[in-house]
Scaffold this motif. Structure first.
Motif, PDB file in Angstrom:
ATOM      1  N   ILE A  10       0.865  -1.353   0.115  1.00 40.70           N
ATOM      2  CA  ILE A  10      -0.071   0.020  -0.048  1.00 40.70           C
ATOM      3  C   ILE A  10       0.775   1.346  -0.018  1.00 40.70           C
ATOM      4  N   ALA A  11       0.827   1.848  -1.080  1.00 39.95           N
ATOM      5  CA  ALA A  11       1.726   3.195  -1.013  1.00 39.95           C
ATOM      6  C   ALA A  11       0.987   4.196  -0.327  1.00 39.95           C
ATOM      7  N   VAL A  12       1.818   5.054   0.666  1.00 40.90           N
ATOM      8  CA  VAL A  12       1.693   6.056   1.405  1.00 40.90           C
ATOM      9  C   VAL A  12       2.463   7.250   1.542  1.00 40.90           C
ATOM     10  N   ARG A  13       1.898   8.355   1.604  1.00 39.04           N
ATOM     11  CA  ARG A  13       2.706   9.524   1.835  1.00 39.04           C
ATOM     12  C   ARG A  13       3.655   9.495   2.778  1.00 39.04           C
ATOM     13  N   SER A  14       3.000   9.168   4.162  1.00 38.99           N
ATOM     14  CA  SER A  14       3.848   9.414   5.156  1.00 38.99           C
ATOM     15  C   SER A  14       3.410   8.114   6.250  1.00 38.99           C
ATOM     16  N   GLU A  61      11.610  11.667  -4.533  1.00 45.02           N
ATOM     17  CA  GLU A  61      10.735  11.684  -5.365  1.00 45.02           C
ATOM     18  C   GLU A  61      11.058  11.071  -6.573  1.00 45.02           C
ATOM     19  N   GLU A  62      12.159  10.354  -6.620  1.00 42.66           N
ATOM     20  CA  GLU A  62      12.630   9.478  -7.823  1.00 42.66           C
ATOM     21  C   GLU A  62      12.074   8.149  -7.682  1.00 42.66           C
ATOM     22  N   SER A  63      11.607   7.708  -6.571  1.00 41.74           N
ATOM     23  CA  SER A  63      10.991   6.154  -6.236  1.00 41.74           C
ATOM     24  C   SER A  63       9.751   6.259  -7.140  1.00 41.74           C
ATOM     25  N   THR A  64       9.613   4.850  -7.418  1.00 43.00           N
ATOM     26  CA  THR A  64       8.471   4.187  -7.980  1.00 43.00           C
ATOM     27  C   THR A  64       7.220   4.638  -7.397  1.00 43.00           C
ATOM     28  N   ILE A  69       2.060   7.524  -6.450  1.00 35.13           N
ATOM     29  CA  ILE A  69       1.097   8.535  -5.490  1.00 35.13           C
ATOM     30  C   ILE A  69       0.900   9.529  -6.466  1.00 35.13           C
ATOM     31  N   GLU A  70       2.024  10.266  -6.910  1.00 35.84           N
ATOM     32  CA  GLU A  70       1.810  11.502  -7.685  1.00 35.84           C
ATOM     33  C   GLU A  70       0.505  11.175  -8.868  1.00 35.84           C
ATOM     34  N   GLY A  75      -2.791   4.460  -2.010  1.00 40.60           N
ATOM     35  CA  GLY A  75      -3.570   3.233  -2.119  1.00 40.60           C
ATOM     36  C   GLY A  75      -2.793   2.102  -2.491  1.00 40.60           C
ATOM     37  N   ILE A  76      -3.744   0.906  -2.780  1.00 38.60           N
ATOM     38  CA  ILE A  76      -2.973  -0.414  -2.985  1.00 38.60           C
ATOM     39  C   ILE A  76      -2.346  -0.120  -4.420  1.00 38.60           C
ATOM     40  N   HIS A  77      -0.897  -0.579  -4.224  1.00 36.21           N
ATOM     41  CA  HIS A  77       0.079  -0.553  -5.260  1.00 36.21           C
ATOM     42  C   HIS A  77       0.189  -1.828  -5.841  1.00 36.21           C
ATOM     43  N   HIS A  78       0.287  -3.124  -4.870  1.00 34.46           N
ATOM     44  CA  HIS A  78       0.565  -4.529  -5.514  1.00 34.46           C
ATOM     45  C   HIS A  78       0.243  -5.477  -4.565  1.00 34.46           C
TER      46      HIS A  78
END
Length: 137
Positions: A10-14, A61-64, A69-70, A75-78
């Motif tokens: 799950i991708a999160v900002r923080s 900021e270079e991470s996938t 997120i951008e 949300g769910i990433h994988h």
């Protein structure tokens, strides 16, 4: 071939702002936090029954994950599928016409070897093959 759903990423900002929902509201045990420098993420591992949740916070900021997120928001990433003999599974996927992001396993969080299937081959779902040390057939 597939042993189980190993985890859901799950991708999160923080992590700092997101973790309290998982630990205090959902009461899921936090198993630990790890930085995976090669992936430019910090990962928080949570236990949710027989499946783990991995919260993925970008460290650059270079991470996938930052790019995900951008583009799509948090949300769910994988979905990660636990496998044995990951190199054989990669070959099998390719033989079945599945496009791979990773043609060879690479190190992932928690000491696992991982490889991603390209979502253009899987109806838009990003699947990860995940082989953990000690996993037996």
């Amino acid at each position: 071939m597939i042993k189980k759903v190993d985890h859901i990423g799950i991708a999160v900002r923080s992590l700092e702002h997101t973790l309290p929902f998982y630990t205090d509201v959902l009461n899921l045990p936090l198993l630990g936090i790890e930085e995976v420098e090669t992936q430019l993420v910090r990962v928080a591992f949570l236990e949710a029954g027989g499946t783990k949740l991995e919260l993925l916070e970008p460290t650059s900021e270079e991470s996938t994950i930052a790019k995900f997120i951008e583009k799509r928001g948090e949300g769910i990433h994988h979905v990660a599928l636990g496998v044995v003999s990951i190199k054989e599974r990669i070959s099998e996927m390719k033989e079945k016409g599945i496009r791979m992001i990773d043609d060879q396993p690479r190190p992932g969080a928690g000491g696992a070897n991982i490889a991603f299937l390209h979502p253009k081959s899987t109806s838009g779902v990003l699947f990860e093959l995940c082989e953990k040390k000690g996993m037996k057939g």
